[in-house]
Design a protein around this motif. Structure first.
Motif, mmCIF file in Angstrom:
data_model
loop_
_atom_site.group_PDB
_atom_site.id
_atom_site.type_symbol
_atom_site.label_atom_id
_atom_site.label_comp_id
_atom_site.label_asym_id
_atom_site.label_seq_id
_atom_site.Cartn_x
_atom_site.Cartn_y
_atom_site.Cartn_z
ATOM 1 N N LYS A 113 0.849 -1.185 0.000
ATOM 2 C CA LYS A 113 0.000 0.000 0.000
ATOM 3 C C LYS A 113 0.889 1.240 0.000
ATOM 4 C CE LYS A 113 -4.015 -1.803 2.477
ATOM 5 N NZ LYS A 113 -4.871 -1.640 3.656
ATOM 6 N N PHE A 114 0.767 2.070 -1.025
ATOM 7 C CA PHE A 114 1.392 3.386 -1.040
ATOM 8 C C PHE A 114 0.288 4.362 -0.642
ATOM 9 C CE2 PHE A 114 3.970 1.006 -4.110
ATOM 10 C CZ PHE A 114 5.207 1.178 -3.521
ATOM 11 N N LEU A 115 0.191 4.638 0.651
ATOM 12 C CA LEU A 115 -0.966 5.380 1.134
ATOM 13 C C LEU A 115 -1.022 6.784 0.569
ATOM 14 C CD1 LEU A 115 -1.164 4.199 4.844
ATOM 15 C CD2 LEU A 115 -2.273 3.272 2.832
ATOM 16 N N GLY A 116 0.147 7.373 0.287
ATOM 17 C CA GLY A 116 0.142 8.721 -0.256
ATOM 18 C C GLY A 116 -0.521 8.788 -1.610
ATOM 19 N N ARG A 117 -0.534 7.658 -2.336
ATOM 20 C CA ARG A 117 -1.144 7.617 -3.661
ATOM 21 C C ARG A 117 -2.402 6.753 -3.674
ATOM 22 N NH1 ARG A 117 3.686 7.428 -8.147
ATOM 23 N NH2 ARG A 117 5.040 8.967 -7.192
ATOM 24 N N SER A 118 -2.849 6.299 -2.480
ATOM 25 C CA SER A 118 -4.031 5.461 -2.360
ATOM 26 C C SER A 118 -3.973 4.292 -3.327
ATOM 27 C CB SER A 118 -5.301 6.302 -2.619
ATOM 28 O OG SER A 118 -5.404 7.337 -1.683
ATOM 29 N N HIS A 119 -2.864 3.580 -3.304
ATOM 30 C CA HIS A 119 -2.648 2.509 -4.274
ATOM 31 C C HIS A 119 -2.594 1.164 -3.566
ATOM 32 C CE1 HIS A 119 -1.290 0.697 -7.986
ATOM 33 N NE2 HIS A 119 -0.305 0.095 -7.330
ATOM 34 N N PHE A 120 -3.154 0.150 -4.199
ATOM 35 C CA PHE A 120 -3.163 -1.195 -3.629
ATOM 36 C C PHE A 120 -2.853 -2.190 -4.725
ATOM 37 C CE2 PHE A 120 -5.447 -5.177 -3.285
ATOM 38 C CZ PHE A 120 -5.233 -5.588 -1.985
ATOM 39 N N THR A 121 -1.962 -3.109 -4.435
ATOM 40 C CA THR A 121 -1.759 -4.222 -5.352
ATOM 41 C C THR A 121 -1.718 -5.504 -4.541
ATOM 42 O OG1 THR A 121 0.660 -4.106 -5.217
ATOM 43 C CG2 THR A 121 -0.408 -2.833 -6.978
ATOM 44 N N PHE A 122 -2.115 -6.584 -5.168
ATOM 45 C CA PHE A 122 -2.110 -7.880 -4.507
ATOM 46 C C PHE A 122 -1.480 -8.875 -5.458
ATOM 47 C CE2 PHE A 122 -3.738 -11.999 -3.381
ATOM 48 C CZ PHE A 122 -3.842 -11.986 -1.999
ATOM 49 N N ALA A 123 -0.505 -9.621 -4.971
ATOM 50 C CA ALA A 123 0.188 -10.572 -5.821
ATOM 51 C C ALA A 123 -0.597 -11.878 -5.901
ATOM 52 C CB ALA A 123 1.584 -10.838 -5.273
ATOM 53 N N HIS A 124 -0.945 -12.286 -7.132
ATOM 54 C CA HIS A 124 -1.694 -13.528 -7.342
ATOM 55 C C HIS A 124 -0.783 -14.628 -7.882
ATOM 56 C CE1 HIS A 124 -5.617 -11.570 -6.662
ATOM 57 N NE2 HIS A 124 -5.075 -10.537 -7.273
ATOM 58 N N ASP A 125 0.513 -14.528 -7.581
ATOM 59 C CA ASP A 125 1.476 -15.484 -8.124
ATOM 60 C C ASP A 125 1.183 -16.923 -7.690
ATOM 61 O OD1 ASP A 125 2.610 -13.215 -9.091
ATOM 62 O OD2 ASP A 125 4.428 -13.295 -7.889
ATOM 63 N N ASN A 126 0.806 -17.106 -6.423
ATOM 64 C CA ASN A 126 0.521 -18.459 -5.933
ATOM 65 C C ASN A 126 -0.664 -19.072 -6.670
ATOM 66 O OD1 ASN A 126 2.612 -18.246 -4.164
ATOM 67 N ND2 ASN A 126 1.369 -18.115 -2.310
ATOM 68 N N TRP A 127 -1.670 -18.268 -6.902
ATOM 69 C CA TRP A 127 -2.855 -18.737 -7.630
ATOM 70 C C TRP A 127 -2.485 -19.056 -9.079
ATOM 71 C CZ3 TRP A 127 -6.993 -21.252 -7.585
ATOM 72 C CH2 TRP A 127 -8.051 -21.051 -8.451
#
Length: 313
Positions: free
Chosen positions: A93-107
């Motif tokens: 989470k880069f809170l200053g830019r309100s950004h979210f990423t989630f890694a789906h590599d395992n899936w």
């Protein structure tokens, strides 16, 4: 192994450029990123893990100072620093830019191992890797997208979640011949996201369909022969547009699901059940013609094919 959760809390930019150093206290007038890391125990990292020594050293430093400061040139270098380790990174989470990423590599790895190119699913294979699936689902339930996440990131998260939870539902009842052998399969609240217990219907109807993207109906699957094929790769935000278009074209071109000619169409019942979703920007024919290999007449005769609920294995 417990996942590493990394939350980038602040980015301070000054006029002087910094040079990346070991984690520690920074001099003044440097670009600094405060990183708070919830770390696994050192003993939980296999000796065979690539960069084991480097990861161990990092964890020991963070254990001594949970508010570790890394001196880097840019936000991008934080990602590079993270990617140097092979521990699964679930969210950033880069809170200053309100950004979210989630890694789906395992899936993605599980799909490649247990789903064929033509969408056949090895549930017995998934069962052997049940622990890996459980870890992925736990990571999902612990890291729901923040409100400011992009539409693509939310779509990717919930599409992958729906498919993984469908696999989980089947495994809880396997072996079986059809998902319909399970009592109320889409209404079972088996998974807790944050403080809310959810079922598959919640994800499809209360989240995904409300995002006004009709192509989700060809991305999420119901573990049945007449459903769209389960893609043997995870959906990711950077490729989402192409992935959604590709699965839509593939579904329409599959004659076991749809039979299309200029003047007559025999369609999957998906187009009957979710008719309104496909008519947001024109008629159903208008939607079909965007992805069909055949141009369909507006006066084409229309009917719907029987739905085969046999398990897609």
């Amino acid at each position: 192994m417990k996942s590493v959760l990394i939350f980038v809390l602040a980015l301070f930019v000054s006029s002087c450029s910094g040079t990346k150093k070991a984690i520690g206290t920074q001099p003044e007038q440097k670009k600094e990123i405060a990183v708070v890391i919830e770390t696994p125990k050192v003993s939980e990292i296999p000796e065979s893990t690539s960069n084991h020594g480097e990861i161990k050293e990092l964890i020991e430093v963070v254990d001594q100072n949970s508010n570790a400061i890394a001196e880097v040139e840019s936000q991008e270098e934080v990602v590079k620093l993270i990617e140097k380790t092979t521990i699964q990174t679930d969210s950033i989470k880069f809170l200053g830019r309100s950004h979210f990423t989630f890694a789906h590599d395992n899936w993605d790895k599980l799909l490649q191992e247990h789903v064929s190119a033509n969408g056949k699913v090895s549930y017995s294979g998934f069962k052997k890797n049940r622990n890996e699936l459980n870890v992925y689902i736990k990571n999902l339930t612990d890291n729901i997208p923040i409100e400011e996440s992009s539409k693509s990131e939310k779509l990717v998260f919930w599409i992958n979640a729906y498919n993984a939870l469908t696999i989980d539902l089947i495994l809880r009842n396997y072996p079986l011949k059809s998902i319909k052998d399970i009592k109320d399969p889409w209404n079972q609240r088996l998974w807790q996201f944050g403080d809310k217990w959810m079922n598959l219907n919640d994800i499809e109807h209360k989240i995904l369909r409300k995002m006004d993207e009709p192509r989700i109906h060809f991305a999420i699957v119901c573990a049945s022969e007449s459903c769209p094929k389960l893609k043997n790769e995870a959906f990711i935000a950077s490729k989402l547009e192409a992935q959604l278009s590709n699965v839509t074209r593939a579904f329409l071109a599959d004659t076991s699901k749809n039979e299309i000619s200029e003047n007559e169409i025999r369609l999957s019942k998906i187009f009957k059940w979710f008719k309104k979703d496909f008519e947001q920007n024109g008629s159903l024919i208008d939607f079909l013609n965007q992805y069909s290999e055949v141009t369909i007449s507006n006066r084409a005769k229309k009917s719907f094919k029987d739905y085969n609920w046999n398990l897609n294995e």
